[in-house]
Design an enzyme around this catalytic site. Structure first.
Site, mmCIF file in Angstrom:
data_model
loop_
_atom_site.group_PDB
_atom_site.id
_atom_site.type_symbol
_atom_site.label_atom_id
_atom_site.label_comp_id
_atom_site.label_asym_id
_atom_site.label_seq_id
_atom_site.Cartn_x
_atom_site.Cartn_y
_atom_site.Cartn_z
ATOM 1 N N ILE A 1 0.827 -1.220 0.000
ATOM 2 C CA ILE A 1 0.000 0.000 0.000
ATOM 3 C C ILE A 1 0.856 1.264 0.000
ATOM 4 N N GLN B 1 3.906 2.995 -5.175
ATOM 5 C CA GLN B 1 3.224 3.841 -6.166
ATOM 6 C C GLN B 1 1.796 3.349 -6.422
ATOM 7 N N LEU C 1 6.097 -9.778 3.690
ATOM 8 C CA LEU C 1 5.806 -10.933 2.816
ATOM 9 C C LEU C 1 6.569 -12.183 3.232
ATOM 10 N N ALA D 1 2.597 -5.974 -3.191
ATOM 11 C CA ALA D 1 3.930 -5.863 -2.583
ATOM 12 C C ALA D 1 4.928 -6.750 -3.311
ATOM 13 N N ALA D 2 6.135 -6.241 -3.454
ATOM 14 C CA ALA D 2 7.213 -7.012 -4.084
ATOM 15 C C ALA D 2 8.511 -6.234 -3.970
ATOM 16 N N SER E 1 3.680 -9.006 -14.267
ATOM 17 C CA SER E 1 4.469 -7.975 -14.952
ATOM 18 C C SER E 1 4.817 -8.340 -16.384
ATOM 19 N N GLU F 1 7.532 -7.835 -17.555
ATOM 20 C CA GLU F 1 8.900 -8.364 -17.508
ATOM 21 C C GLU F 1 8.918 -9.874 -17.730
ATOM 22 N N TYR G 1 13.996 -11.102 -10.842
ATOM 23 C CA TYR G 1 12.676 -10.490 -10.607
ATOM 24 C C TYR G 1 11.642 -11.116 -11.529
ATOM 25 N N HIS H 1 4.272 1.391 -15.802
ATOM 26 C CA HIS H 1 3.402 2.548 -15.580
ATOM 27 C C HIS H 1 4.037 3.435 -14.511
ATOM 28 N N ARG I 1 6.293 7.706 -8.722
ATOM 29 C CA ARG I 1 7.161 6.601 -9.103
ATOM 30 C C ARG I 1 8.433 6.617 -8.254
HETATM 31 P P1 NAP Z 1 6.773 -0.105 -5.579
HETATM 32 O O1 NAP Z 1 6.476 1.357 -5.663
HETATM 33 O O2 NAP Z 1 8.176 -0.570 -5.586
HETATM 34 O O3 NAP Z 1 6.050 -0.650 -4.258
HETATM 35 C C1 NAP Z 1 6.330 -1.918 -3.743
HETATM 36 C C2 NAP Z 1 5.584 -2.084 -2.446
HETATM 37 O O4 NAP Z 1 5.887 -3.385 -1.902
HETATM 38 C C3 NAP Z 1 5.976 -1.066 -1.365
HETATM 39 O O5 NAP Z 1 4.823 -0.723 -0.632
HETATM 40 C C4 NAP Z 1 6.942 -1.864 -0.501
HETATM 41 O O6 NAP Z 1 7.028 -1.407 0.817
HETATM 42 C C5 NAP Z 1 6.263 -3.225 -0.545
HETATM 43 N N1 NAP Z 1 7.168 -4.313 -0.147
HETATM 44 C C6 NAP Z 1 8.370 -4.616 -0.691
HETATM 45 N N2 NAP Z 1 8.900 -5.679 -0.071
HETATM 46 C C7 NAP Z 1 8.021 -6.052 0.903
HETATM 47 C C8 NAP Z 1 8.006 -7.063 1.887
HETATM 48 N N3 NAP Z 1 9.009 -7.927 2.015
HETATM 49 N N4 NAP Z 1 6.923 -7.149 2.694
HETATM 50 C C9 NAP Z 1 5.899 -6.272 2.588
HETATM 51 N N5 NAP Z 1 5.852 -5.281 1.673
HETATM 52 C C10 NAP Z 1 6.903 -5.172 0.845
HETATM 53 O O7 NAP Z 1 6.038 -0.890 -6.762
HETATM 54 P P2 NAP Z 1 4.831 -0.391 -7.719
HETATM 55 O O8 NAP Z 1 5.422 0.295 -8.891
HETATM 56 O O9 NAP Z 1 3.794 0.252 -6.906
HETATM 57 O O10 NAP Z 1 4.310 -1.797 -8.262
HETATM 58 C C11 NAP Z 1 3.318 -2.545 -7.544
HETATM 59 C C12 NAP Z 1 3.422 -4.008 -7.933
HETATM 60 O O11 NAP Z 1 3.213 -4.140 -9.345
HETATM 61 C C13 NAP Z 1 4.769 -4.660 -7.673
HETATM 62 O O12 NAP Z 1 4.532 -6.012 -7.335
HETATM 63 C C14 NAP Z 1 5.496 -4.596 -9.008
HETATM 64 O O13 NAP Z 1 6.462 -5.622 -9.098
HETATM 65 C C15 NAP Z 1 4.332 -4.786 -9.955
HETATM 66 N N6 NAP Z 1 4.459 -4.177 -11.270
HETATM 67 C C16 NAP Z 1 4.791 -2.858 -11.379
HETATM 68 C C17 NAP Z 1 4.854 -2.277 -12.629
HETATM 69 C C18 NAP Z 1 5.201 -0.818 -12.798
HETATM 70 O O14 NAP Z 1 5.539 -0.424 -13.909
HETATM 71 N N7 NAP Z 1 5.081 -0.007 -11.767
HETATM 72 C C19 NAP Z 1 4.573 -3.046 -13.766
HETATM 73 C C20 NAP Z 1 4.220 -4.378 -13.610
HETATM 74 C C21 NAP Z 1 4.148 -4.937 -12.350
HETATM 75 P P3 NAP Z 1 8.101 -0.262 1.244
HETATM 76 O O15 NAP Z 1 7.403 1.040 0.931
HETATM 77 O O16 NAP Z 1 8.298 -0.534 2.677
HETATM 78 O O17 NAP Z 1 9.333 -0.484 0.411
HETATM 79 N N1 GDD Z 2 16.420 2.011 -13.384
HETATM 80 C C1 GDD Z 2 17.243 2.425 -14.367
HETATM 81 N N2 GDD Z 2 18.278 3.271 -14.063
HETATM 82 N N3 GDD Z 2 17.004 1.984 -15.625
HETATM 83 C C2 GDD Z 2 17.823 2.423 -16.605
HETATM 84 C C3 GDD Z 2 18.893 3.306 -16.364
HETATM 85 C C4 GDD Z 2 19.137 3.738 -15.032
HETATM 86 O O1 GDD Z 2 20.055 4.491 -14.747
HETATM 87 N N4 GDD Z 2 19.503 3.565 -17.551
HETATM 88 C C5 GDD Z 2 18.845 2.891 -18.494
HETATM 89 N N5 GDD Z 2 17.828 2.181 -17.933
HETATM 90 C C6 GDD Z 2 16.918 1.265 -18.648
HETATM 91 C C7 GDD Z 2 16.875 -0.136 -18.046
HETATM 92 O O2 GDD Z 2 18.024 -0.873 -18.464
HETATM 93 C C8 GDD Z 2 15.562 -0.646 -18.638
HETATM 94 O O3 GDD Z 2 15.766 -1.174 -19.910
HETATM 95 C C9 GDD Z 2 14.696 0.617 -18.741
HETATM 96 O O4 GDD Z 2 15.587 1.736 -18.558
HETATM 97 C C10 GDD Z 2 13.588 0.690 -17.707
HETATM 98 O O5 GDD Z 2 14.147 0.469 -16.438
HETATM 99 P P1 GDD Z 2 13.285 0.660 -15.105
HETATM 100 O O6 GDD Z 2 12.681 2.012 -15.084
HETATM 101 O O7 GDD Z 2 14.155 0.264 -13.960
HETATM 102 O O8 GDD Z 2 12.054 -0.343 -15.292
HETATM 103 P P2 GDD Z 2 12.001 -1.876 -15.751
HETATM 104 O O9 GDD Z 2 11.370 -1.893 -17.107
HETATM 105 O O10 GDD Z 2 13.286 -2.562 -15.576
HETATM 106 O O11 GDD Z 2 10.999 -2.497 -14.664
HETATM 107 C C11 GDD Z 2 9.788 -1.808 -14.305
HETATM 108 O O12 GDD Z 2 8.731 -2.222 -15.140
HETATM 109 C C12 GDD Z 2 8.357 -3.603 -14.998
HETATM 110 C C13 GDD Z 2 7.217 -3.863 -15.994
HETATM 111 O O13 GDD Z 2 7.727 -4.080 -17.265
HETATM 112 C C14 GDD Z 2 9.511 -2.097 -12.826
HETATM 113 O O14 GDD Z 2 8.456 -1.286 -12.398
HETATM 114 C C15 GDD Z 2 9.102 -3.543 -12.613
HETATM 115 O O15 GDD Z 2 8.664 -3.722 -11.266
HETATM 116 C C16 GDD Z 2 7.937 -3.852 -13.564
HETATM 117 O O16 GDD Z 2 7.506 -5.187 -13.410
#
Ligand code: NAP
Ligand code: GDD
Length: 349
Positions: free
Chosen positions: A9, A12, A64, A86-87, A130, A132, A153, A183, A188
């Protein structure tokens, strides 16, 4: 009134989903981790909002990795809907912490599902899957595309995806996978590339930072706007039948394009400020993710409204505003946790 339990919760998505659920009249319970400092900034405003009645939002400590605690919480809250968000969600960090990532991002899901089954809770379950998981599978990716995870991951998320399907098919649970593509938003995390870029562009414009260090600029992502994506999560949980859905904009840009949008929005040329740092490269990269979310459009009536350039504008405007608020109040601007070179301390390898 329905009751929802939201893991993650404080993240993001958790914050936007909680806003949505409260607006729909839900009683919301959230799990947060105990930490030596508060990590609830993204949801603090929901407490101070006079519209949110007392008791509508309750936070509980939990982790978790602690199955007993999860079981206790599920049994006492008896939610109608569980949104499991959560993750350990950072792909690059998962190469440094593969076992922890497997334990939380993978096994955390089965801990929840097995408790729900054992206690015979009649609740619905959402798994934050995801894009991913598609990893090395070329775009466009949809619900039928094969998974080729390219990181610890992604492997952990793939395990959680299959175990969610397994509980649905084996035990008749209403358990769904939302396969969400990237997203973003002003909320973020600061070490994900879009926010790292918009924060740095705002700081460079204000003279607070000199350079931005990045890795692979050629990666292609399908970046959407987080508040729209939590609507899709909720819709998936309201259907007659539990199914899995891809959620994406269907459009894409490279990291380089996003740099152009963000720096351009504040009148800067990113080429003057961005430096390469190999520490941000990953042992294996996911080159291109572009989603095909026609199923979500047809069955849920959901489509993305915000795309790359507009998203960059929303994010940079918020970062500029935040910086100006700090400066106007005479408070030092927030440290560049992910700006300049700072997150190399997090991803050093
Ligand atoms: P986020 O901002 O990194 O939030 C992750 C949440 O998980 C935080 O509340 C974190 O708590 C909690 N958490 C991490 N480890 C935990 C643990 N061991 N026990 C309990 N809580 C824990 O991620 P998000 O962007 O909101 O994404 C939400 C979910 O969607 C994640 O599972 C992510 O992998 C997945 N997802 C995200 C995207 C994206 O683009 N954003 C895309 C696809 C899937 P703390 O605040 O304490 O760290
Ligand atoms: N983080 C990061 N930092 N990424 C970088 C950087 C840097 O300095 N420079 C280049 N990148 C590139 C990464 O190599 C990747 O290809 C891309 O930017 C996006 O990186 P992230 O923003 O870290 O996101 P992600 O695509 O690896 O993962 C996110 O999206 C997934 C869904 O497709 C996360 O939110 C995952 O939790 C989520 O599942």
């Amino acid at each position: 009134m329905k009751t929802a339990l939201v893991t993650g919760i404080s993240g993001q998505d958790g914050s936007y989903l909680t806003e949505l659920l409260l607006a729909k009249g839900y009683e919301v319970h959230g799990i947060i981790r105990r930490s030596s400092s508060f990590g609830t900034q993204r949801i603090d405003h929901l407490y101070s909002d006079p519209v949110a009645e007392p008791g509508r939002l309750t936070l509980h400590y939990g982790d978790l990795t602690d199955g007993c605690r999860l079981a206790n919480l599920l049994s006492s809250i008896v939610p109608d809907e569980v949104y499991h968000l959560a993750a350990q969600s950072h792909v690059r960090v998962s190469f440094d912490e593969p076992v922890f990532t497997g334990d939380t991002t993978g096994l955390g899901t089965v801990r929840l599902l097995e408790t729900i089954r054992m206690v015979d809770l009649p609740c619905r379950f959402y798994q934050a899957s995801s894009s991913e998981m598609f990893g090395g599978t070329p775009p466009p990716q949809n619900e039928e595309s094969p998974f080729r995870p390219q990181s610890p991951y992604a492997a952990a998320k793939t395990y959680a995806y299959w175990v969610t399907r397994n509980y649905r098919e084996g035990y008749g649970m209403y358990a769904v996978n939302g396969i969400l593509f990237n997203h973003e938003s002003p909320r973020r995390g600061e070490t994900f590339v879009t926010r790292k870029i918009t924060r740095a562009a705002a700081r460079i414009r204000a003279g607070e930072q000199k350079a931005l260090y990045l890795g692979n600029l050629d990666a292609v992502r399908d970046w959407g706007y987080a508040p729209e994506y939590v609507e899709a999560m909720w819709l998936m949980m309201q259907q007659d039948e539990p199914e899995d859905y891809v959620v994406a904009t269907g459009t894409s840009c490279t990291v380089r394009d996003f740099l152009g949008y963000a720096f351009g929005a504040v009148g800067l040329d990113w080429r003057d400020h961005v430096r390469f740092d190999e520490r941000y490269l990953r042992p294996v990269e996911v080159n291109a993710l572009i989603g095909d979310s026609r199923k979500a459009a047809e069955k849920l009536g959901w489509t993305a409204r915000t795309h790359g350039e507009e998203l960059a504008r929303i994010m940079i405007e918020a970062d500029v505003r935040e910086l100006e608020l700090h400066r106007g109040a005479g408070i030092s601007p927030p440290l560049p946790r992910s700006g300049a070179h700072a997150d190399s301390q997090i991803v050093r390898h």
